[in-house]
Design a protein around this motif. Structure first.
Motif, PDB file in Angstrom:
ATOM      1  N   PHE A  56     -79.225  67.684  77.722  1.00 19.81           N
ATOM      2  CA  PHE A  56     -79.185  66.559  76.789  1.00 19.81           C
ATOM      3  C   PHE A  56     -80.599  66.040  76.557  1.00 19.81           C
ATOM      4  O   PHE A  56     -81.441  66.067  77.462  1.00 19.81           O
ATOM      5  N   THR A  57     -80.820  65.534  75.348  1.00 21.75           N
ATOM      6  CA  THR A  57     -82.113  64.948  75.004  1.00 21.75           C
ATOM      7  C   THR A  57     -81.901  63.634  74.268  1.00 21.75           C
ATOM      8  O   THR A  57     -81.189  63.589  73.260  1.00 21.75           O
ATOM      9  N   SER A  95     -83.512  60.463  72.132  1.00 20.48           N
ATOM     10  CA  SER A  95     -84.633  60.171  71.240  1.00 20.48           C
ATOM     11  C   SER A  95     -84.312  58.908  70.455  1.00 20.48           C
ATOM     12  O   SER A  95     -83.178  58.437  70.463  1.00 20.48           O
ATOM     13  N   SER A 142     -75.246  59.452  67.518  1.00 20.35           N
ATOM     14  CA  SER A 142     -76.172  58.465  66.980  1.00 20.35           C
ATOM     15  C   SER A 142     -75.736  57.073  67.405  1.00 20.35           C
ATOM     16  O   SER A 142     -74.546  56.816  67.601  1.00 20.35           O
ATOM     17  N   GLN A 179     -78.906  64.258  71.740  1.00 23.71           N
ATOM     18  CA  GLN A 179     -78.618  65.653  71.437  1.00 23.71           C
ATOM     19  C   GLN A 179     -78.017  66.288  72.680  1.00 23.71           C
ATOM     20  O   GLN A 179     -78.642  66.291  73.740  1.00 23.71           O
ATOM     21  N   ASN A 205     -76.436  69.682  74.251  1.00 25.60           N
ATOM     22  CA  ASN A 205     -76.310  71.130  74.136  1.00 25.60           C
ATOM     23  C   ASN A 205     -75.534  71.695  75.327  1.00 25.60           C
ATOM     24  O   ASN A 205     -75.406  71.042  76.360  1.00 25.60           O
ATOM     25  N   ARG A 217     -74.582  65.932  68.292  1.00 27.48           N
ATOM     26  CA  ARG A 217     -75.608  64.896  68.306  1.00 27.48           C
ATOM     27  C   ARG A 217     -74.950  63.553  68.056  1.00 27.48           C
ATOM     28  O   ARG A 217     -74.329  63.350  67.001  1.00 27.48           O
ATOM     29  N   TYR A 238     -80.617  58.526  69.377  1.00 31.37           N
ATOM     30  CA  TYR A 238     -79.833  59.745  69.316  1.00 31.37           C
ATOM     31  C   TYR A 238     -79.638  60.327  70.722  1.00 31.37           C
ATOM     32  O   TYR A 238     -80.422  60.075  71.629  1.00 31.37           O
ATOM     33  N   SER A 240     -72.732  72.264  70.659  1.00 31.46           N
ATOM     34  CA  SER A 240     -73.665  71.144  70.641  1.00 31.46           C
ATOM     35  C   SER A 240     -73.119  70.016  69.783  1.00 31.46           C
ATOM     36  O   SER A 240     -72.343  70.252  68.840  1.00 31.46           O
TER      37      SER A 240
END
Length: 123
Positions: free
Chosen positions: A68-69, A71, A21, A82, A84, A19, A80, A17
């Motif tokens: 993927f997420t 936010s 930014s 995220q 995975n 993340r 962001y 994973s």
């Protein structure tokens, strides 16, 4: 005017994973729809995810849906991604982008872009 700076890319193994930014300058970040795109050499820029200014509506590319997420934290002027269960086909330069108006999957509809951050997934 919005300036965008991505960070968080790197070299990881399959299944890991990361993340990403995207830090934005300016006081109007909260009014922009934000998006993530990615690109590999010789291919068109691919839509990854987008989120409207209120963080209510999100949309994802088919290849990342469920892994993927996206936010955002408007108080921190930061978005962001995220990621995975990363796969070798996720290897690309990832860009964040901003536009006024509703979410879009089309790169040409975004007004501001960051410089990109490299994500490499090794098998």
């Amino acid at each position: 005017q919005v300036q965008l700076v991505e960070s968080g890319g790197g070299l990881v193994q399959v299944g890991a994973s990361l993340r990403l930014s995207c830090a934005a300058s300016g006081r109007t970040f909260s009014t922009y729809t934000m998006g993530w795109f990615r690109q590999v050499p010789g291919k068109e820029r691919e839509f990854v995810a987008a989120m409207d200014w209120a963080a209510i509506y999100t949309t994802y590319g088919d290849s990342v849906k469920g892994r993927f997420t996206i936010s955002r934290d408007n108080a921190k002027n930061t978005m962001y991604l995220q990621m995975n269960s990363l796969q070798p086909e996720d290897t690309a330069v990832y860009y964040c982008a901003a536009r006024r108006g509703v979410s879009s999957r089309l790169p040409r509809e975004y007004d501001y872009w960051g410089q990109g951050t490299q994500v490499t997934v090794s098998s």
